[in-house]
Write a protein that holds these residues in place. Structure first.
Motif, PDB file in Angstrom:
ATOM      1  N   UNK A  88       0.834  -1.205   0.000  1.00  0.00           N
ATOM      2  CA  UNK A  88       0.000   0.000   0.000  1.00  0.00           C
ATOM      3  C   UNK A  88       0.867   1.252   0.000  1.00  0.00           C
ATOM      4  N   UNK A  89       1.962   1.214   0.778  1.00  0.00           N
ATOM      5  CA  UNK A  89       2.896   2.337   0.820  1.00  0.00           C
ATOM      6  C   UNK A  89       3.505   2.586  -0.555  1.00  0.00           C
ATOM      7  N   UNK A  90       3.915   1.512  -1.225  1.00  0.00           N
ATOM      8  CA  UNK A  90       4.510   1.640  -2.559  1.00  0.00           C
ATOM      9  C   UNK A  90       3.487   2.198  -3.548  1.00  0.00           C
ATOM     10  N   UNK A  91       2.272   1.667  -3.512  1.00  0.00           N
ATOM     11  CA  UNK A  91       1.227   2.149  -4.424  1.00  0.00           C
ATOM     12  C   UNK A  91       0.886   3.610  -4.164  1.00  0.00           C
ATOM     13  N   UNK A  92       0.791   3.969  -2.884  1.00  0.00           N
ATOM     14  CA  UNK A  92       0.470   5.354  -2.535  1.00  0.00           C
ATOM     15  C   UNK A  92       1.575   6.297  -3.004  1.00  0.00           C
ATOM     16  N   UNK A  93       2.824   5.853  -2.891  1.00  0.00           N
ATOM     17  CA  UNK A  93       3.951   6.677  -3.341  1.00  0.00           C
ATOM     18  C   UNK A  93       3.860   6.943  -4.836  1.00  0.00           C
ATOM     19  N   UNK A 180      10.279  -5.545   0.895  1.00  0.00           N
ATOM     20  CA  UNK A 180      10.693  -4.176   1.168  1.00  0.00           C
ATOM     21  C   UNK A 180       9.886  -3.226   0.285  1.00  0.00           C
ATOM     22  N   UNK A 181       9.716  -2.001   0.767  1.00  0.00           N
ATOM     23  CA  UNK A 181       9.008  -1.006  -0.023  1.00  0.00           C
ATOM     24  C   UNK A 181       9.955  -0.427  -1.054  1.00  0.00           C
ATOM     25  N   UNK A 182       9.800  -0.845  -2.289  1.00  0.00           N
ATOM     26  CA  UNK A 182      10.653  -0.371  -3.380  1.00  0.00           C
ATOM     27  C   UNK A 182       9.817   0.480  -4.325  1.00  0.00           C
ATOM     28  N   UNK A 183      10.255   1.695  -4.533  1.00  0.00           N
ATOM     29  CA  UNK A 183       9.541   2.564  -5.464  1.00  0.00           C
ATOM     30  C   UNK A 183      10.534   3.032  -6.523  1.00  0.00           C
ATOM     31  N   UNK A 184      11.200   4.146  -6.279  1.00  0.00           N
ATOM     32  CA  UNK A 184      12.125   4.666  -7.280  1.00  0.00           C
ATOM     33  C   UNK A 184      13.446   3.899  -7.325  1.00  0.00           C
ATOM     34  N   UNK A 185      13.649   2.995  -6.390  1.00  0.00           N
ATOM     35  CA  UNK A 185      14.829   2.136  -6.486  1.00  0.00           C
ATOM     36  C   UNK A 185      14.718   1.165  -7.656  1.00  0.00           C
ATOM     37  N   UNK A 186      13.501   0.956  -8.165  1.00  0.00           N
ATOM     38  CA  UNK A 186      13.329   0.089  -9.328  1.00  0.00           C
ATOM     39  C   UNK A 186      13.493   0.850 -10.639  1.00  0.00           C
ATOM     40  N   UNK A 187      13.579   2.169 -10.575  1.00  0.00           N
ATOM     41  CA  UNK A 187      13.661   2.993 -11.784  1.00  0.00           C
ATOM     42  C   UNK A 187      14.844   2.593 -12.674  1.00  0.00           C
ATOM     43  N   UNK A 188      16.066   2.411 -12.132  1.00  0.00           N
ATOM     44  CA  UNK A 188      17.193   2.042 -12.994  1.00  0.00           C
ATOM     45  C   UNK A 188      17.040   0.669 -13.640  1.00  0.00           C
TER      46      UNK A 188
END
Length: 267
Positions: A88-93, A180-188
């Protein structure tokens, strides 16, 4: 290290994962369909559920949708990792990021027509200009070079949001896989792969969504205007979206396994 993606392999694996995840997610899938029906019932004409019902029903859909995403991702990844709060945290981000960028794009696209109308000499837009005058002037301007600028600006704004969605495609699956909450760490991880993911997305996102939309439109007059009709409209509409939801998750998991095959899950 640059990894190669095969579009046919991505599409094939995405739909294979979707088929395999259908049975494990059946219960939450049915709950999501019922939640969709409750929502359209709550906002339907003559609903006696009260003024707060649409907002409550919408929250139910969001909650059940999050649970559906978690169950489907776990089934596709064959893991028990991931938890509701982190997902939910990742989606909200992501929602906040899109809202932040979308506000700037939307503000620009709101003021651009007025600037172009004034520059074209058709009408001087101000707060007192009647909407029908502005609309008629816009229609008249579209075939001109000024209209082309407006269309290109709208396409550019949509392209920015679409590009963001492609680059952040792995967020949900990676969050579930790692716990783990991964958001912009998946960008690369998706760098250099946006075009192939976009082409694959035609088969996993655009086609099933378009089919669901067309089928729902064709059935719009079947259910009637009563309470039962309102519920069935939402329930069937959500059921038609299930292939789109499953294949979308399938593409994310398939891409994750190709672009980050060494990612670890906590069994």
């Amino acid at each position: 290290m640059t990894r190669e993606l095969s579009i046919p392999a991505l599409v094939s694996e995405a739909w294979s994962l979707a088929a395999k995840a259908a049975r494990p997610s059946l219960i939450i899938m049915l709950a999501l369909i019922v939640a969709g029906g409750i929502y359209t019932f709550a906002i339907g004409p003559g609903s006696a559920m009260g003024d707060a019902a649409p907002a409550i029903a919408a929250r139910v859909v969001v909650f059940v949708g999050g649970e559906f995403s978690l169950v489907v991702s776990r089934a596709m990844l064959k893991t028990r990792t991931g938890d509701r709060l982190r997902l939910a945290h990742a989606n909200l981000s992501i929602y906040v990021a899109f809202l932040f960028v979308g506000v700037f794009i939307g503000f620009f696209l709101l003021i651009l027509p007025g600037i172009l109308l004034k520059a074209s000499g058709r009408v001087d837009v101000d707060a007192e200009t009647p909407p029908e005058v502005v609309q008629a002037a816009l229609v008249d301007m579209l075939p001109t070079a000024y209209g082309a600028v407006l269309i290109l600006a709208c396409l550019a704004g949509a392209a920015v949001l679409f590009f963001m969605a492609l680059r952040l495609l792995l967020v949900g699956s990676a969050t579930v896989a790692t716990g783990q909450t991964l958001v912009f760490r998946t960008w690369p991880w998706t760098k250099g792969h946006a075009l192939k993911l976009a082409v694959a997305g035609i088969a996993t996102h655009v086609v099933p969504f378009s089919v669901a939309l067309a089928a729902n439109w064709a059935l719009r007059d079947v259910w009637g205007d009563g309470a039962v009709g309102s519920f069935l409209s939402g329930a069937v509409g959500m059921a038609l979206l299930v292939p789109f939801l499953l294949s979308g998750h399938g593409l994310a998991v398939a891409a994750l396994s190709k672009l980050h095959p060494d990612i670890k899950t906590d069994e």
